[in-house]
Design an enzyme around this catalytic site. Structure first.
Site, PDB file in Angstrom:
ATOM      1  N   GLY A 206       0.788  -1.269   0.103  1.00 43.39           N
ATOM      2  CA  GLY A 206      -0.081  -0.203   0.122  1.00 43.39           C
ATOM      3  C   GLY A 206       0.920   1.183  -0.023  1.00 43.39           C
ATOM      4  O   GLY A 206       0.206   2.285  -0.012  1.00 43.39           O
ATOM      5  N   LYS A 207       2.139   1.018   0.047  1.00 44.11           N
ATOM      6  CA  LYS A 207       3.081   2.324   0.169  1.00 44.11           C
ATOM      7  C   LYS A 207       2.990   3.089  -1.365  1.00 44.11           C
ATOM      8  O   LYS A 207       2.715   2.349  -2.215  1.00 44.11           O
ATOM      9  CB  LYS A 207       4.142   2.071   0.327  1.00 44.11           C
ATOM     10  CG  LYS A 207       4.501   1.407   2.007  1.00 44.11           C
ATOM     11  CD  LYS A 207       3.946   2.467   2.950  1.00 44.11           C
ATOM     12  CE  LYS A 207       3.885   2.040   4.417  1.00 44.11           C
ATOM     13  NZ  LYS A 207       4.934   1.580   5.147  1.00 44.11           N
ATOM     14  N   ASN A 208       3.450   4.445  -1.097  1.00 45.16           N
ATOM     15  CA  ASN A 208       3.636   4.859  -2.655  1.00 45.16           C
ATOM     16  C   ASN A 208       4.432   4.298  -3.579  1.00 45.16           C
ATOM     17  O   ASN A 208       4.018   4.289  -4.852  1.00 45.16           O
ATOM     18  CB  ASN A 208       4.167   6.536  -2.249  1.00 45.16           C
ATOM     19  CG  ASN A 208       3.067   7.384  -1.635  1.00 45.16           C
ATOM     20  OD1 ASN A 208       2.342   6.822  -0.763  1.00 45.16           O
ATOM     21  ND2 ASN A 208       3.385   8.553  -1.750  1.00 45.16           N
TER      22      ASN A 208
END
Length: 368
Positions: free
Chosen positions: A184-186
């Site tokens: 879910g991180k950038n």
């Protein structure tokens, strides 16, 4: 339905590139570390403006090994904040050190430099500011204090890929910087992953050995190490995604600006603020509202998914009760934990979806 995050939409946008990269690794037989990981390390170091990057299996491992490489161990104290994901504190505990908390600033919810110096003791061996939600902590005064006391700074940049402070990239200002590639991180892997960036040759060498059983060459174990290596497939996928990261960041910032314009005069929520000398990359768009739980329920009822980052500060978590903190110890962190609500924000979000979220948020002004 408006999801909080849409990883399927992201995959669809890079499917041909990602599929080809995975097949390339499968054909190569280099399933752990290997050429793809080595190339990603060079590319990510260049992206951050550092000499070195050492790819690992998680952001938690990055924090763990960065602390070990800095010589931190049992009996030492490491200063950080209580308003963060628990991994920041867990990594400190892994090495037998004691987490020492300072409260956060009321607006950015990052480390308050004005409270930092009072927390320093002769046992303080590192400072770990957390770049929260995609915005860097106030690094100049933190670095000035750290330099004055000759204490290394290790940046927890797990939520701040590409964030900047006075033009300096996250991870490039301390002795090392730690990133997570949780999906879910950038910049997210298709699984777990992490990395440490550094300009220090000795730290780089130590972390490379520590991630691979302490080997300085095959079957020669110079130090006690760990199995923290990155998979080849993750390295290949992250190389593909890194090429898209700037465009995705621009989309995130545009969506955040759209939210900000629509919510500027809201009587329901307080919107996040980007500080003038910092580039916010909006990993999370966390608003604040005194009636957080009710607002989340209304949004959920309307098919809008939200998140809580974070509902219990670390100093009040049961797992860390041994640290001896009580309610009231860090009032800003505790107030944030009761009021933050993360709205949907990801590159593929549509303007109409932002508008729909805001429409439902503003309905709360007329409830009751």
């Amino acid at each position: 339905m408006i999801p909080f995050l849409d990883l399927q939409a992201q995959y669809a946008s890079i499917k041909e590139e990602a599929d080809a990269a995975v097949l390339r690794v499968l054909a190569s037989g280099q399933y752990v570390l290997g050429d793809e990981v080595a190339m990603f390390e060079r590319e990510f170091a260049a992206y951050c403006g550092t000499k070195h990057a050492i790819a690992l299996n998680s952001g938690t491992s990055a924090l763990h090994l960065a602390l070990l490489a800095a010589g931190i161990g049992p009996g030492d104290e490491v200063i950080t904040v209580p308003f963060t994901f628990v991994a920041t504190v867990s990594a400190i505990c892994y090495i037998g050190a004691r987490p020492i908390f300072v409260d956060v600033e009321p607006v950015t919810l990052t480390m308050d430099p004005g409270k930092l110096e009072a927390a320093i003791t002769p046992n303080t061996k590192a400072i770990v500011p957390v770049h929260l939600y995609g915005q860097m902590a106030d690094m100049d005064p933190i670095m000035e204090i750290a330099d004055r006391y000759s204490i290394p700074v290790i940046e927890d940049a797990c939520q701040a890929h590409g964030a900047e402070y006075d033009g300096m990239r996250a991870g490039s200002m301390g002795i090392s910087g730690c990133f997570s590639f949780y999906p879910g991180k950038n910049l997210g892997a298709c699984g777990e992953g992490g990395i440490v960036v550094t300009n220090d040759d000795a730290h780089m060498q130590a972390i490379r050995m520590l991630r691979d059983w302490g080997q300085d060459r095959r079957y020669h174990h110079a130090i006690k190490g760990f199995n923290y290596r990155m998979d080849g497939i993750q390295g290949a996928i992250l190389r593909i995604k890194l090429r898209h990261l700037d465009a995705w960041t621009t989309a995130r910032r545009n969506h955040a600006q759209h939210y900000g314009q629509l919510l500027a005069n809201s009587s329901v929520v307080q919107i996040p603020k980007q500080v003038a000398n910092r580039r916010h990359v909006y990993h999370i768009y966390a608003v604040r509202t005194p009636d957080r739980d009710s607002l989340q329920q209304v949004l959920q009822h309307e098919g809008i998914h939200t998140g809580l980052h974070y509902p219990i500060p670390v100093h009040l978590q049961k797992a860390h009760a041994d640290l001896g903190h009580k309610v009231g110890g860090f009032p800003r962190s505790e107030a944030a934990a009761k009021t933050v609500l993360s709205l949907p924000l990801y590159p593929e979000l549509k303007p109409w979806q932002v508008e729909r979220v805001v429409e439902v948020v503003e309905q709360m002004a007329y409830v009751g």
